[in-house]
Design a protein around this motif. Structure first.
Motif, PDB file in Angstrom:
ATOM      1  N   LEU A   1      55.490  54.470  39.706  1.00 49.89           N
ATOM      2  CA  LEU A   1      54.841  53.632  38.993  1.00 49.89           C
ATOM      3  C   LEU A   1      54.744  52.247  39.692  1.00 49.89           C
ATOM      4  N   TRP A   2      53.705  51.709  39.966  1.00 50.47           N
ATOM      5  CA  TRP A   2      53.594  50.399  40.539  1.00 50.47           C
ATOM      6  C   TRP A   2      52.969  49.402  39.412  1.00 50.47           C
ATOM      7  N   PHE A   3      53.873  48.326  39.285  1.00 48.01           N
ATOM      8  CA  PHE A   3      53.512  47.147  38.298  1.00 48.01           C
ATOM      9  C   PHE A   3      53.423  45.997  38.971  1.00 48.01           C
ATOM     10  N   PRO A   4      52.238  45.706  39.580  1.00 47.10           N
ATOM     11  CA  PRO A   4      52.065  44.401  40.316  1.00 47.10           C
ATOM     12  C   PRO A   4      52.386  43.297  39.427  1.00 47.10           C
ATOM     13  N   GLY A   5      53.053  42.229  40.000  1.00 47.92           N
ATOM     14  CA  GLY A   5      53.498  41.049  38.873  1.00 47.92           C
ATOM     15  C   GLY A   5      51.769  40.326  38.854  1.00 47.92           C
ATOM     16  N   PRO A   6      51.769  39.533  38.052  1.00 48.60           N
ATOM     17  CA  PRO A   6      52.817  39.176  36.694  1.00 48.60           C
ATOM     18  C   PRO A   6      52.818  39.983  35.660  1.00 48.60           C
ATOM     19  N   GLN A   7      52.090  41.089  35.586  1.00 47.91           N
ATOM     20  CA  GLN A   7      52.107  41.938  34.634  1.00 47.91           C
ATOM     21  C   GLN A   7      53.118  43.013  34.573  1.00 47.91           C
ATOM     22  N   SER A   8      54.122  42.602  34.518  1.00 44.87           N
ATOM     23  CA  SER A   8      55.549  43.605  34.637  1.00 44.87           C
ATOM     24  C   SER A   8      56.674  43.109  33.763  1.00 44.87           C
ATOM     25  N   PHE A   9      57.723  43.713  33.619  1.00 48.01           N
ATOM     26  CA  PHE A   9      58.697  43.404  32.861  1.00 48.01           C
ATOM     27  C   PHE A   9      59.353  42.012  33.409  1.00 48.01           C
ATOM     28  N   THR A  10      59.600  41.857  34.566  1.00 43.59           N
ATOM     29  CA  THR A  10      60.141  40.561  35.270  1.00 43.59           C
ATOM     30  C   THR A  10      59.079  39.473  35.487  1.00 43.59           C
ATOM     31  N   GLY A  11      57.924  39.940  35.427  1.00 39.71           N
ATOM     32  CA  GLY A  11      56.958  39.176  36.000  1.00 39.71           C
ATOM     33  C   GLY A  11      56.785  39.045  37.504  1.00 39.71           C
ATOM     34  N   GLU A  12      57.638  39.720  38.091  1.00 32.04           N
ATOM     35  CA  GLU A  12      57.225  39.956  39.689  1.00 32.04           C
ATOM     36  C   GLU A  12      56.781  41.254  39.998  1.00 32.04           C
ATOM     37  N   ASP A  13      56.591  41.601  41.215  1.00 34.92           N
ATOM     38  CA  ASP A  13      56.114  43.017  41.713  1.00 34.92           C
ATOM     39  C   ASP A  13      57.207  43.964  41.159  1.00 34.92           C
ATOM     40  N   CYS A  14      56.818  44.872  40.528  1.00 35.51           N
ATOM     41  CA  CYS A  14      58.019  46.010  40.139  1.00 35.51           C
ATOM     42  C   CYS A  14      57.376  47.369  40.435  1.00 35.51           C
ATOM     43  N   VAL A  15      58.513  48.336  40.780  1.00 33.66           N
ATOM     44  CA  VAL A  15      58.298  49.884  40.977  1.00 33.66           C
ATOM     45  C   VAL A  15      59.480  50.556  40.118  1.00 33.66           C
ATOM     46  N   GLU A  16      58.949  51.686  39.545  1.00 30.35           N
ATOM     47  CA  GLU A  16      59.672  52.392  38.828  1.00 30.35           C
ATOM     48  C   GLU A  16      59.777  53.772  39.784  1.00 30.35           C
ATOM     49  N   PHE A  17      60.727  54.525  40.019  1.00 30.21           N
ATOM     50  CA  PHE A  17      60.809  55.872  40.690  1.00 30.21           C
ATOM     51  C   PHE A  17      61.287  56.673  39.544  1.00 30.21           C
ATOM     52  N   HIS A  18      60.632  57.556  39.003  1.00 29.38           N
ATOM     53  CA  HIS A  18      61.317  58.523  38.225  1.00 29.38           C
ATOM     54  C   HIS A  18      61.626  59.739  38.842  1.00 29.38           C
ATOM     55  N   VAL A  19      62.954  59.979  39.309  1.00 29.01           N
ATOM     56  CA  VAL A  19      63.422  60.878  40.048  1.00 29.01           C
ATOM     57  C   VAL A  19      64.224  62.122  39.116  1.00 29.01           C
ATOM     58  N   HIS A  20      64.360  63.237  39.862  1.00 32.36           N
ATOM     59  CA  HIS A  20      65.219  64.169  39.352  1.00 32.36           C
ATOM     60  C   HIS A  20      66.732  63.683  39.269  1.00 32.36           C
ATOM     61  N   GLY A  21      67.521  63.814  37.875  1.00 32.14           N
ATOM     62  CA  GLY A  21      68.691  63.069  37.646  1.00 32.14           C
ATOM     63  C   GLY A  21      69.920  63.519  38.611  1.00 32.14           C
ATOM     64  N   GLY A  22      69.726  64.369  39.203  1.00 31.81           N
ATOM     65  CA  GLY A  22      71.097  64.796  40.071  1.00 31.81           C
ATOM     66  C   GLY A  22      71.815  63.728  40.926  1.00 31.81           C
ATOM     67  N   PRO A  23      72.931  63.722  40.856  1.00 33.28           N
ATOM     68  CA  PRO A  23      73.949  62.458  41.504  1.00 33.28           C
ATOM     69  C   PRO A  23      73.188  62.293  43.042  1.00 33.28           C
ATOM     70  N   ALA A  24      73.052  63.546  43.935  1.00 33.75           N
ATOM     71  CA  ALA A  24      72.607  63.495  45.336  1.00 33.75           C
ATOM     72  C   ALA A  24      71.169  62.666  45.331  1.00 33.75           C
ATOM     73  N   VAL A  25      70.330  63.117  44.371  1.00 32.11           N
ATOM     74  CA  VAL A  25      69.166  62.465  44.471  1.00 32.11           C
ATOM     75  C   VAL A  25      69.137  61.027  44.411  1.00 32.11           C
ATOM     76  N   VAL A  26      69.908  60.590  43.202  1.00 32.54           N
ATOM     77  CA  VAL A  26      70.035  59.189  42.683  1.00 32.54           C
ATOM     78  C   VAL A  26      70.595  58.559  44.084  1.00 32.54           C
ATOM     79  N   SER A  27      71.599  59.087  44.496  1.00 34.51           N
ATOM     80  CA  SER A  27      72.352  58.143  45.533  1.00 34.51           C
ATOM     81  C   SER A  27      71.439  58.300  46.709  1.00 34.51           C
TER      82      SER A  27
END
Ligand code: GTP
Ligand code: K
Ligand code: MG
Length: 492
Positions: free
Chosen positions: A97-123
């Motif tokens: 998900l791409w949230f260009p600022g200022p329309q984001s939680f922080t007001g800055e450009d933000c990105v969310e990666f919704h990945v599979h939750g295995g520890p190796a993927v996350v790290s």
């Protein structure tokens, strides 16, 4: 003349309104500084993990980790292949998900990666992000701190967010959501505006005096506003401890003569074997404290030694600790054995503990009491009730569970009175900080009323308004911000 007065009011009003675009917290200004990243969902193996970034390099990071490399549509979930920019090795197929600022939680450009939750993927994804120039791991609370710095949240809303993350009971969640929605901040801004208008009246009088064709009674109007504000602040301060109890738990103490079934009740309410139950009177000696969710309210439930005299030194110490704990109770659960009401220990307990708390009027006492007659299963169904002379009470059997629903309902009502009810009450003051600033404001209004000199009166109004402004985070010092943001975890 009114035009002059309203110009002044408008000038003064600009002060508090500046709150919304605050940049004075020392946190990085929008667009400047590093781009941060962190795992924002919980640690450990899970279905989906959310990793996010905030800062100017967010878009670049998204492009070089994903294929295809173009930025997805703003605020729309897109499925992308993620790979390590250094080796090109695939890491996961993920929603981004791409949230260009200022329309984001922080007001800055933000990105969310919704990945599979295995520890190796996350790290793997975290390491890939760390390899992008300009990106660094976020510190605890840094996303929220940026949101605050960019005027996305005021300080009371930040506190509401921290409380929401930590909320363990329904009432805590309701209260935190209301604060996050800005209710307390809104109230303070309304009060600050009232003071701004009062100040405009006083300043107009200082500038134009009586000779000018100044609207009659400007000072009286300022006085009326200040008096109304004093009443409102006083009402909120009287309730101040309730919000704090809702945040950190109300103290409920179970007390009564030995063997009334106090420990049985504590185990029943906490749904776990906190205390030893036995037919031997004097079983419980130490104060045993356990946190429980009672009817949606957070409670610290204490089991205590049965109150009686003339026993050995160890039990005597237990009785001393029980009495000490009783003094700190917000709500006392006074328990008697319904089949043993005529015994000296029951009579003594009724005459001392129950009568003394019951005698206080609810307004001057912060302690409340519920009288519970336990072991109702031992009363014969045809026989007379427990006795006509007893104060209001509830019948319960810890053995059969009869009367438990009634007790829980009574507890819900008592706790709503002790903690405040976030479904119906006006915004609560949940922190000592809130209380401190409202009291400071009220004290300054007291100085306003006492000052004979108009310049001093105006200064007192400015001090009063300053307290309200600081409550919502205007002119906040780094120290206060550090304390508040310490409550957050990394990734929030
Ligand atoms: N019949 C009956 N017995 C009960 C009930 N509740 C508790 N008891 C019994 O009463 C005895 C005392 O219970 P406790 O929970 O240890 O009482 P207490 O008030 O904590 O006792 P102390 O810690 O010694 O002051 C135990 O034998 C329990 O099983 C009840 O509702 N009905
Ligand atoms: K006992
Ligand atoms: Mg006990």
């Amino acid at each position: 003349m009114w035009r002059g007065l309203w110009t002044l009011a408008a000038q003064a009003a600009r002060g508090p309104r500046r709150l919304c675009t605050r940049r004075s917290s020392g946190a990085p200004a929008p667009g400047s500084g590093a781009t941060i990243f962190a795992l924002s969902s919980g640690q450990g193996r899970c279905g989906i993990a959310v990793i996010r970034t905030s800062g100017p390099a967010s878009g670049h990071a998204l492009r070089i980790l994903t294929a295809p490399r173009d930025l997805p549509l703003a605020r729309h979930a897109s499925l992308r292949l993620l790979s390590d920019p250094r080796s090109g090795e695939p890491l996961d197929r993920a929603l981004v998900l791409w949230f260009p600022g200022p329309q984001s939680f922080t007001g800055e450009d933000c990105v969310e990666f919704h990945v599979h939750g295995g520890p190796a993927v996350v790290s793997g994804v975290l390491q890939a992000l760390g390899s992008v120039p300009g990106l660094r791991p976020a510190e605890a609370g840094e996303f929220t701190r940026r949101a605050f710095a960019n005027g996305k949240l005021n300080l009371t809303e930040v506190e509401g967010l921290a409380d929401l993350i930590h909320a363990e009971t329904e009432a805590q969640r309701r209260q935190a959501l209301r604060q996050l929605d800005g209710e307390l901040g809104h109230l303070c801004r309304g009060w600050a505006e009232t003071l701004t208008k009062a100040l405009a009246h006083v300043e107009a009088y200082i500038d134009f005096g009586e000779d000018d064709n100044l609207e009659e009674g400007v000072l009286e109007q300022a006085d009326i506003k200040v008096r109304a504000l004093e009443v409102a602040l006083g009402a909120h301060l009287r309730d101040a401890r309730r919000g704090q109890r809702l945040r950190s738990g109300a103290h409920v103490v179970v007390t009564g003569p030995p063997n009334a079934g106090k420990s049985s009740l504590v185990n029943l309410l906490s749904r776990k074997p906190v205390s030893i139950v036995s037919p031997e009177p004097g079983t419980t000696r130490d104060v045993l404290e356990t946190p429980v969710d009672l009817a949606g309210f957070p409670v610290l439930l204490s089991d205590t030694a049965g109150l009686r005299e003339g026993v050995g030194p160890v039990e005597q110490e237990g009785v001393r600790r029980a009495r000490e704990r009783l003094e700190q109770a917000d709500l006392i659960l006074a328990m008697l054995d319904a089949s043993d009401l005529a015994s000296p220990s029951s009579c003594n307990f009724l005459a001392t503990v129950v009568a003394s708390v019951g005698a206080q009027s609810p307004s001057d006492s912060s302690q409340r009491l519920l009288l519970v007659l336990n072991k109702s299963d031992l009363l014969s169904p045809e026989g007379p009730g427990p006795g006509p002379d007893l104060p209001p009470h509830l019948l319960l059997s810890c053995l059969t569970g009869e009367g438990l629903d009634g007790l829980l309902e009574a507890l819900r009502k008592e706790l709503a009175a002790v903690c405040g009810d976030p479904s119906t009450d006006p915004p609560l003051l949940t922190r000592a900080r809130h209380q401190h600033h409202l009291q400071g404001c009220l004290d300054a209004l007291g100085h306003y009323k006492q000052s004979k000199d108009l310049a001093l009166a105006a200064e007192a109004l400015r001090v009063a308004r300053g307290h309200l402004t600081r409550l919502t985070g205007g002119g906040g010092t780094e120290e206060i911000l550090d304390i508040i943001f310490r409550d957050f975890c990394v990734g929030k």
